[in-house]
Scaffold this active site. Structure first.
Site, short mmCIF file in Angstrom:
data_model
loop_
_atom_site.label_atom_id
_atom_site.label_comp_id
_atom_site.label_asym_id
_atom_site.label_seq_id
_atom_site.Cartn_x
_atom_site.Cartn_y
_atom_site.Cartn_z
N ASP A 36 -12.02 -17.78 7.28
CA ASP A 36 -10.85 -17.11 6.81
C ASP A 36 -10.00 -16.77 8.15
O ASP A 36 -10.22 -16.10 8.89
CB ASP A 36 -10.79 -15.99 6.16
CG ASP A 36 -9.61 -15.09 5.74
OD1 ASP A 36 -8.37 -15.62 6.22
OD2 ASP A 36 -9.63 -14.28 4.95
N TYR A 63 0.82 -1.23 -0.03
CA TYR A 63 0.11 -0.12 -0.06
C TYR A 63 1.13 1.28 0.18
O TYR A 63 0.81 2.12 0.97
CB TYR A 63 -0.71 -0.05 1.19
CG TYR A 63 -1.75 -1.26 1.27
CD1 TYR A 63 -2.69 -1.51 0.51
CD2 TYR A 63 -1.32 -2.33 2.09
CE1 TYR A 63 -3.45 -2.71 0.28
CE2 TYR A 63 -2.01 -3.33 2.32
CZ TYR A 63 -3.11 -3.66 1.35
OH TYR A 63 -3.79 -4.94 1.41
N LYS A 70 -0.30 -16.90 7.29
CA LYS A 70 0.47 -16.14 8.19
C LYS A 70 1.26 -16.90 8.99
O LYS A 70 2.25 -17.43 8.86
CB LYS A 70 -0.67 -15.15 8.93
CG LYS A 70 -0.79 -14.11 7.86
CD LYS A 70 -1.68 -13.10 8.81
CE LYS A 70 -2.45 -12.13 7.65
NZ LYS A 70 -1.26 -11.00 7.36
N TYR A 101 -11.77 -8.42 5.54
CA TYR A 101 -10.87 -8.38 4.67
C TYR A 101 -10.30 -9.77 4.29
O TYR A 101 -10.11 -10.53 5.36
CB TYR A 101 -9.61 -7.70 5.32
CG TYR A 101 -8.36 -7.53 4.52
CD1 TYR A 101 -8.07 -6.87 3.36
CD2 TYR A 101 -7.14 -8.31 4.77
CE1 TYR A 101 -7.25 -6.87 2.56
CE2 TYR A 101 -6.45 -8.58 4.12
CZ TYR A 101 -5.99 -7.71 2.63
OH TYR A 101 -4.81 -7.74 1.91
N1 PMP Z 1 -7.25 -12.93 5.15
C1 PMP Z 1 -6.88 -12.16 6.26
C2 PMP Z 1 -8.03 -12.11 7.40
C3 PMP Z 1 -5.89 -11.53 6.08
O1 PMP Z 1 -5.43 -10.92 7.34
C4 PMP Z 1 -4.92 -11.58 5.32
C5 PMP Z 1 -3.37 -10.65 5.40
N2 PMP Z 1 -3.43 -9.66 5.97
C6 PMP Z 1 -5.19 -11.98 4.11
C7 PMP Z 1 -6.46 -12.87 4.06
C8 PMP Z 1 -4.17 -12.24 2.82
O2 PMP Z 1 -2.96 -12.86 2.91
P1 PMP Z 1 -1.75 -12.62 2.06
O3 PMP Z 1 -1.24 -11.28 2.43
O4 PMP Z 1 -0.90 -13.49 2.67
O5 PMP Z 1 -2.09 -12.59 0.98
#
Ligand code: PMP
Length: 433
Positions: free
Chosen positions: A245, A16, A274, A144
């Site tokens: 997610d 970003y 993560k 998100y």
């Molecule tokens: N889903 C959630 C809940 C996240 O927090 C993130 C990353 N901030 C993602 C998906 C996307 O993961 P990445 O940045 O490894 O593509």
């Protein structure tokens, strides 16, 4: 050093960011335990765990050993037609650890890609079931899920800047997010908007996708387990899959190994990423039930249509195995509980500061929400000067430190947050700024 920092500004994109932006950027030359070492010799206590990942801290001897050993064997082989022990061992581990019923594993290269995979799985499942009209996703606002196009389409339409990508993003169905508050009383009527959409447009909806309990980058909001339980029931009632997610929440962050456990539910599809590799290397996983896998596999074309080059990278799988071992052999629940208590105590004084809208804590996540967005250019150096690494966004100053942070370092971190927020939010009080 000046030269390469200048080159960074000139040619390297950051998350970003803008090329040539005049924002401070800090070169890291080492990281050990919960400390990041900057090129000028300063050490910062890490409040971010590199965006939820580095749960065991940096430069961990057992993690290092696992990766060295795998490098000595082989670092990568294609996964089409070949397999290897680290992938099978990690898949076995994940299937055993995650909520009941999730039995097959697709290894993807990042969180966003695992969300794409989850969405494709839901579409292929509905197609194979003879419901090809179910091509949309229902998502609560403030979510998100990543930055690729499918994932973006289910992110909060305002935060996710959908207007910028109009015409390119699939149109999904949104419902208001549950009101914030993990412990607050829950009113079943809060699920009415979701029920109404499923009643009216269920024939179009392949799956509901949400972040269980903690909405992360879309607002750092916590919501009650009853909402998640209710969403699970609605999905069953209306034939939609539930995709959870847990890319941010997985592996202990919210106080449970997986946030779904707060509600005692299992999704049909689960995304992990993560902290999966303890913050060492990129890897994500999409788990699903045997029913979903077998339906996809028996449908037409009878194949799941995804297969990244670096699928199930052996180094990443070895990091995943080592990270899970380290986590499960540690008193992680105690540690997360202690961090929760430390965050509550340490951030409490922020409640009374002018310009602070809310302070909230769940597990090893602490959030100070401000009334106005922070100015990154001024606040970021203040954190660094205070000896901590905190990376705010929008109105949120938040931390999710490595689980190995000591009580003293945590106290330093929270005190710095309160101090910097206080200095950053001058307001007229008794006639004085
Ligand atoms: N889903 C959630 C809940 C996240 O927090 C993130 C990353 N901030 C993602 C998906 C996307 O993961 P990445 O940045 O490894 O593509």
């Amino acid at each position: 050093m000046e030269t390469w920092i200048a080159r960074d500004r000139d040619l390297v994109w950051h998350p970003y960011s803008a090329i040539g932006a005049d924002l401070p950027i800090f070169p890291v030359v080492g990281a050990e335990g919960v400390r990041l070492r900057l090129a000028d010799g300063r050490e910062l206590i890490d409040g971010m765990a590199s965006w939820w990942c580095a749960i065991h801290g940096y430069n961990h001897p057992e993690m290092n050993r696992a990766l060295h050993e795998q490098i000595e064997d082989f670092s990568h082989v294609m996964f089409g037609g070949l397999t290897h022990r680290p992938a099978v061992a990690l898949a076995t581990r994940l299937a055993a650890l995650t909520p009941d019923g999730l039995e097959t594993v697709f290894f993807a290269d990042s969180g966003s890609v695992s969300v794409e995979v989850a969405m494709k799985m839901a579409l292929q499942y509905q197609h194979a079931r003879g419901e090809p009209s179910r091509r949309r996703f229902l998502a609560p606002r403030n979510g998100y899920h990543g930055d690729t196009f499918g994932a973006m389409s289910v992110c909060d339409p305002v935060n996710g800047m959908h207007t910028l990508f109009t015409g390119m993003l699939a149109e999904q169905i949104f419902v208001d997010a549950p009101a914030a508050g993990f412990d607050r009383p829950f009113d079943a009527r809060e699920l009415e908007p979701m029920r109404r959409q499923l009643e009216a447009r269920g024939h179009e909806i392949a799956a509901v996708i949400l972040e269980p309990i903690v909405q992360g980058a879309g607002g750092m909001r916590f919501y009650p387990p009853d909402y998640l339980r209710g969403a699970r029931k609605l999905c069953d009632e209306f034939g939609a899959l539930l995709i959870c997610d847990e890319i941010a929440t997985g592996f202990g962050r919210s106080g449970k190994l997986f946030a779904c456990e707060h509600a005692g539910i299992s999704p049909d599809i689960l995304c992990l990423g993560k902290a999966l590799t303890g913050g060492y290397i990129t890897l994500a996983a999409t788990l699903t039930t045997r029913e979903v896998s077998e339906t996809i596999s028996s449908g037409n074309p009878g194949l799941f249509m995804h297969g990244p080059t670096f699928m199930a990278n052996p180094l990443a799988c070895s990091a995943g195995l080592a990270s899970i071992d380290i986590l499960l052999n540690s008193p992680w629940q105690q540690r997360v509980g202690d961090i929760e208590a430390g965050l509550r105590a340490g951030l409490a004084p922020a409640r009374d500061l002018p310009g602070v809208a809310d302070v909230r804590v769940l597990g090893a996540i602490g959030v100070i929400e401000l009334e106005e967005p922070v100015e990154l250019a001024t606040i970021q150096p203040r954190f660094v000067d205070a000896g901590v690494w905190v990376r705010p966004f929008g109105r949120l100053v938040y931390v999710m430190p490595p689980f190995v942070i000591s009580p003293e370092d945590l106290a330093t971190l929270t005190a710095a947050m309160v101090r910097v927020v206080n200095a950053a939010c001058p307001r007229v009080t008794n006639g004085a700024y």
